[in-house]
Design an enzyme around this catalytic site. Structure first.
Site, PDB file in Angstrom:
ATOM      1  N   ALA A 141       0.904  -1.266  -0.022  1.00  7.67           N
ATOM      2  CA  ALA A 141       0.010  -0.009  -0.055  1.00  7.67           C
ATOM      3  C   ALA A 141       0.837   1.241   0.156  1.00  7.67           C
ATOM      4  CB  ALA A 141      -1.152   0.019   1.114  1.00  7.67           C
TER       5      ALA A 141
ATOM      6  N   GLU B  45      10.158   3.453   6.449  1.00 10.22           N
ATOM      7  CA  GLU B  45      10.023   1.944   6.579  1.00 10.22           C
ATOM      8  C   GLU B  45      10.667   1.598   7.728  1.00 10.22           C
ATOM      9  OE1 GLU B  45       7.958  -1.004   5.587  1.00 10.22           O
ATOM     10  OE2 GLU B  45       9.091  -1.632   7.225  1.00 10.22           O
TER      11      GLU B  45
ATOM     12  N   GLY C 124       0.477 -13.654  -3.263  1.00  4.51           N
ATOM     13  CA  GLY C 124       0.664 -12.766  -4.383  1.00  4.51           C
ATOM     14  C   GLY C 124      -0.893 -12.641  -5.194  1.00  4.51           C
TER      15      GLY C 124
ATOM     16  N   ARG D 214     -12.621 -18.548   4.405  1.00  4.37           N
ATOM     17  CA  ARG D 214     -11.457 -18.623   5.241  1.00  4.37           C
ATOM     18  C   ARG D 214     -11.749 -18.913   6.644  1.00  4.37           C
ATOM     19  NH1 ARG D 214      -6.621 -14.875   2.906  1.00  4.37           N
ATOM     20  NH2 ARG D 214      -6.266 -16.114   0.947  1.00  4.37           N
TER      21      ARG D 214
ATOM     22  N   HIS E 146      -4.468 -11.937   8.726  1.00  6.05           N
ATOM     23  CA  HIS E 146      -4.875 -10.468   8.086  1.00  6.05           C
ATOM     24  C   HIS E 146      -5.751  -9.801   9.555  1.00  6.05           C
ATOM     25  CE1 HIS E 146      -5.599  -7.657   4.966  1.00  6.05           C
ATOM     26  NE2 HIS E 146      -6.599  -7.306   5.821  1.00  6.05           N
TER      27      HIS E 146
ATOM     28  N   GLU F   7      -3.732  -2.469   4.966  1.00  4.84           N
ATOM     29  CA  GLU F   7      -4.313  -3.408   5.905  1.00  4.84           C
ATOM     30  C   GLU F   7      -4.551  -2.392   7.447  1.00  4.84           C
ATOM     31  OE1 GLU F   7      -1.975  -6.803   6.627  1.00  4.84           O
ATOM     32  OE2 GLU F   7      -2.876  -7.701   8.378  1.00  4.84           O
TER      33      GLU F   7
ATOM     34  N   ALA G  23      -6.928  -8.778  -0.965  1.00  3.45           N
ATOM     35  CA  ALA G  23      -5.731  -7.812  -0.036  1.00  3.45           C
ATOM     36  C   ALA G  23      -5.032  -7.086  -1.078  1.00  3.45           C
ATOM     37  CB  ALA G  23      -5.053  -8.431   0.928  1.00  3.45           C
TER      38      ALA G  23
HETATM   39  P1  ADP Z   1       0.002  -3.256   3.141  1.00  2.00           P
HETATM   40  O1  ADP Z   1      -0.301  -4.866   2.751  1.00  2.00           O
HETATM   41  O2  ADP Z   1      -1.166  -2.723   3.834  1.00  2.00           O
HETATM   42  O3  ADP Z   1       0.901  -2.722   2.477  1.00  2.00           O
HETATM   43  P2  ADP Z   1       2.295  -4.588   4.542  1.00  2.00           P
HETATM   44  O4  ADP Z   1       2.477  -5.254   5.706  1.00  2.00           O
HETATM   45  O5  ADP Z   1       2.722  -5.082   3.289  1.00  2.00           O
HETATM   46  O6  ADP Z   1       1.023  -3.946   4.557  1.00  2.00           O
HETATM   47  O7  ADP Z   1       3.197  -3.152   4.924  1.00  2.00           O
HETATM   48  C1  ADP Z   1       3.411  -2.413   5.869  1.00  2.00           C
HETATM   49  C2  ADP Z   1       4.653  -1.752   6.249  1.00  2.00           C
HETATM   50  O8  ADP Z   1       4.560  -0.853   7.163  1.00  2.00           O
HETATM   51  C3  ADP Z   1       5.613  -2.909   6.776  1.00  2.00           C
HETATM   52  O9  ADP Z   1       6.782  -2.949   5.814  1.00  2.00           O
HETATM   53  C4  ADP Z   1       5.974  -2.542   8.060  1.00  2.00           C
HETATM   54  O10 ADP Z   1       7.324  -2.863   8.368  1.00  2.00           O
HETATM   55  C5  ADP Z   1       5.808  -0.855   8.028  1.00  2.00           C
HETATM   56  N1  ADP Z   1       5.752  -0.188   9.366  1.00  2.00           N
HETATM   57  C6  ADP Z   1       4.853  -0.499  10.475  1.00  2.00           C
HETATM   58  N2  ADP Z   1       4.719   0.011  11.302  1.00  2.00           N
HETATM   59  C7  ADP Z   1       5.681   1.318  10.988  1.00  2.00           C
HETATM   60  C8  ADP Z   1       6.102   2.180  11.470  1.00  2.00           C
HETATM   61  N3  ADP Z   1       5.796   2.672  12.820  1.00  2.00           N
HETATM   62  N4  ADP Z   1       7.014   3.029  10.939  1.00  2.00           N
HETATM   63  C9  ADP Z   1       7.582   2.774   9.746  1.00  2.00           C
HETATM   64  N5  ADP Z   1       6.937   1.826   9.051  1.00  2.00           N
HETATM   65  C10 ADP Z   1       6.153   0.806   9.732  1.00  2.00           C
END
Ligand code: ADP
Length: 598
Positions: A153, A172, A186, A425, A535, A564, A579
């Protein structure tokens, strides 16, 4: 060897002391080292890795990874970092990289074997190097759009914001991009006549919409569901416009309820992350890894930035001219938070640490709490999806065999089916929880994997899974039954009964409706699986423009969210494959909206 995996050859990944500033000698006694070049192997995640370790009389001077078959995107960090860290620190007590622990451990083991051969006192090389923590600096930065989270996202939002002319900083917290997105199967749901019609699949936006709402017990926001299903195919076209390739095959995956799930060319979420990251870089977006959001800055009711902290101790104030996008994913890896959420209605008997998760360790949900602190309305946290497809040892999806539930069955430890494999699910997981040891086996055959060298859609070959004990293969059902400790006659009868149902097109026991191949071609396969937290459907409330809504039902100016981290789309139970559509559709909208919010 898998076509999805890279096989690197000599001298590609080399770490040496040349040009290194740090000390070359370990502080402790290292034994009398026999200088030389040592070639070792160790089992990585996918296959054996081969190393060349150069050892002098005083320590480790070079670590080369000569060959490996680890998965691109997931194993990159340990491959790039650990050899250098080992040489720099003169220690094998280096931290493994979360999400790539097998690769990390193999590198450490490869070097350890070389040290043993060189006659080293290996314990002396297991002393952790104390990093002199530097005084953190305060850094102030500004961009039109600040994005928290570098999964699907966040990267979709960054790509779209930069395409719409905005400057972007994406933070990140983990050492790599990808989040849960890169670990998932995927599968992307979209109504796509171009691919579905030639396969004889009937579908419509209305059916996708109805199935999505109904599978979530009508708890999802109908407007958001409509935005999701309408935007899903344009989302595929958008990804294709950036170079992503989808397969022509459109299938039904676990809990996807219909044959509308698309797969990218490479397994897992790797392609999505790669394509979006490339687009963000091309458009000048800035990505800061190991930088965690700690607080949202609110000025006069408007979100104007983010306070963050970096792994190296720096603190950051990131000012957003237009807005901040939350794309931080869910909280499936935060046991305390998921237990607290589950206590709202006890939808599951327990979500304590006994229930493992498919999620990456960064799925800890603190950004939801940050958003709530500045007034965001947080909804439906109690809706947590369990997927009955986790590895019994670590919860991971990676060792899963079986492509589509139309072609395979779930059997319990007694060798009997217990549920319709094409069900929702939550239905599948509730049924599994009732079985002995909450464990089942997926049973599939050569129609899906003609040989052991066939790849699963989690980027490993069946042979790798069999070799590592994650799955079993046999020439007869009876042999397979023996391997998994199930009564052979019972499993035989289960398979015979099931094949008769496929012929008849009616499952009189559990009501399966979507049948594919019978299970009648050797080799036969079995793969043990348990329910795992997959999820979290709840999160911050948004509208169809991805603007975050406050507790009074009004938009919080300057704050957007996608993926998410949001709640209100999937209701009580997310449809499998929705998703990926969600992160692309809403991530793209969030980027556009924030870019426009001048
Ligand atoms: P989505 O499918 O919604 O994109 P993901 O789990 O693939 O969710 O990606 C969310 C990302 O956000 C992860 O890589 C996670 O490490 C990062 N994340 C979560 N909390 C924080 C934070 N406090 N600061 C920076 N990054 C974060």
């Amino acid at each position: 060897m898998s076509k999805f995996l890279r096989k690197l050859t000599a001298l590609v990944l080399v770490a040496s002391l040349v040009g290194c500033s740090s000390t070359t000698k370990p502080k402790t006694e290292v034994g009398s080292l026999k200088a030389g070049t040592y070639t070792t192997t160790a089992k990585g995640h996918n296959n054996d890795m081969k190393f060349e370790v150069v050892i002098s009389e005083t320590g480790i001077t070079e670590v080369k990874i000569l060959e490996h078959a680890e998965t691109e995107g997931i194993a990159d960090l340990p491959l790039e970092r650990l050899p250098q860290q080992i040489v720099d620190g003169q220690t094998i007590a280096v931290d493994t990289i979360a999400g790539a622990t097998y690769t990390s451990k193999a590198i450490i083991e490869g070097v350890e074997k070389a040290l043993v051969e060189a006659g080293a006192d290996v314990e002396a090389f297991k002393v952790k190097k104390e990093e002199a923590k530097k005084e953190g600096q305060h850094i102030e930065k500004e961009a039109d759009v600040i994005i928290i989270g570098g999964g699907g996202a966040g990267l979709a939002a960054a790509a779209s914001a930069t395409q719409n002319g905005a400057s972007v900083i994406l933070i990140e917290k983990m050492p790599k991009l990808g989040g849960n997105t890169i670990l998932a199967g995927g599968g992307y749901n979209a109504v796509d006549p171009k691919r579905q019609e030639p396969l004889g699949i009937e579908d419509s936006l209305e059916l996708h919409y109805n199935q999505t709402l109904e599978a979530g017990d009508n708890k999802g926001n109908p407007e958001l569901v409509k935005t999701l299903v309408d935007g899903a195919y344009p989302g595929i076209e958008w990804l294709e416009s950036m170079g992503m390739k989808f397969q022509d095959e459109v299938i039904l995956i676990t809990g996807s309820l219909h044959k509308r799930t698309h797969s990218s060319e490479q397994a897992l979420g790797t392609d999505y992350i790669k394509v979006l990251e490339t687009e963000v870089n091309k458009n000048g977006g800035e990505i800061l890894l190991e930088t965690a959001a700690e607080e949202l800055i609110l000025e006069d009711g408007v979100v104007t930035g983010v306070k963050a902290v970096a792994e190296n101790g720096d603190t950051l104030t990131l000012n957003a001219k237009n807005g901040v996008i939350l794309a931080s994913g869910g909280f499936g890896a935060n046991v305390e938070m998921r237990e607290e959420a589950n206590a709202i209605n006890n939808a599951w008997p327990s979500l304590d640490e006994q229930i493992k998760t498919t999620n990456h360790p960064g799925a800890t949900g603190e950004v939801i709490t940050m958003a709530e602190k500045i007034g965001a309305n947080v909804i439906n946290l109690e809706d947590i999806q369990l997927l009955p497809l986790g590895d019994p040892v670590n919860g991971s999806l990676k060792g899963k065999l079986g492509k589509s539930p139309v072609d395979y069955i779930h059997v319990n430890k007694e060798g009997k089916r217990f549920v319709s494999e094409d069900a929702r699910r939550d239905v599948l997981s509730y049924a599994l929880i009732e079985q002995t040891d909450k464990t089942m086996f997926i049973i599939d055959d050569a129609d899906t994997y003609p040989s052991l060298d066939t790849d699963t859609n989690f980027a490993v070959s069946v042979r790798d899974l069999v070799d590592t004990g994650k799955a079993f293969a046999a020439d007869t059902i009876e042999e397979l039954a023996e391997m998994i400790d199930v009564d052979p006659a019972t499993l035989r009868k289960t398979i015979d009964d099931y094949n008769a149902m496929v012929d008849a097109g009616v499952d009189h026991e559990f009501g399966k409706k979507q049948f594919g191949n019978k299970i009648d071609k050797a080799p036969y396969y079995a793969c043990p699986r348990v329910p795992t937290v997959h999820h979290t459907m709840g999160g911050v409330e948004i509208n169809t423009n991805t603007e975050v809504i406050n507790k009074d039902g009004n938009v919080i100016p300057g704050l957007y969210a996608a993926g998410e981290v949001t709640g209100g789309i999937h209701g009580t139970n997310r449809v499998g494959g929705n998703a990926f559509a969600d992160i692309i559709v809403f991530g793209k909208i969030a980027g556009e909206q924030a870019a426009k919010n001048k």
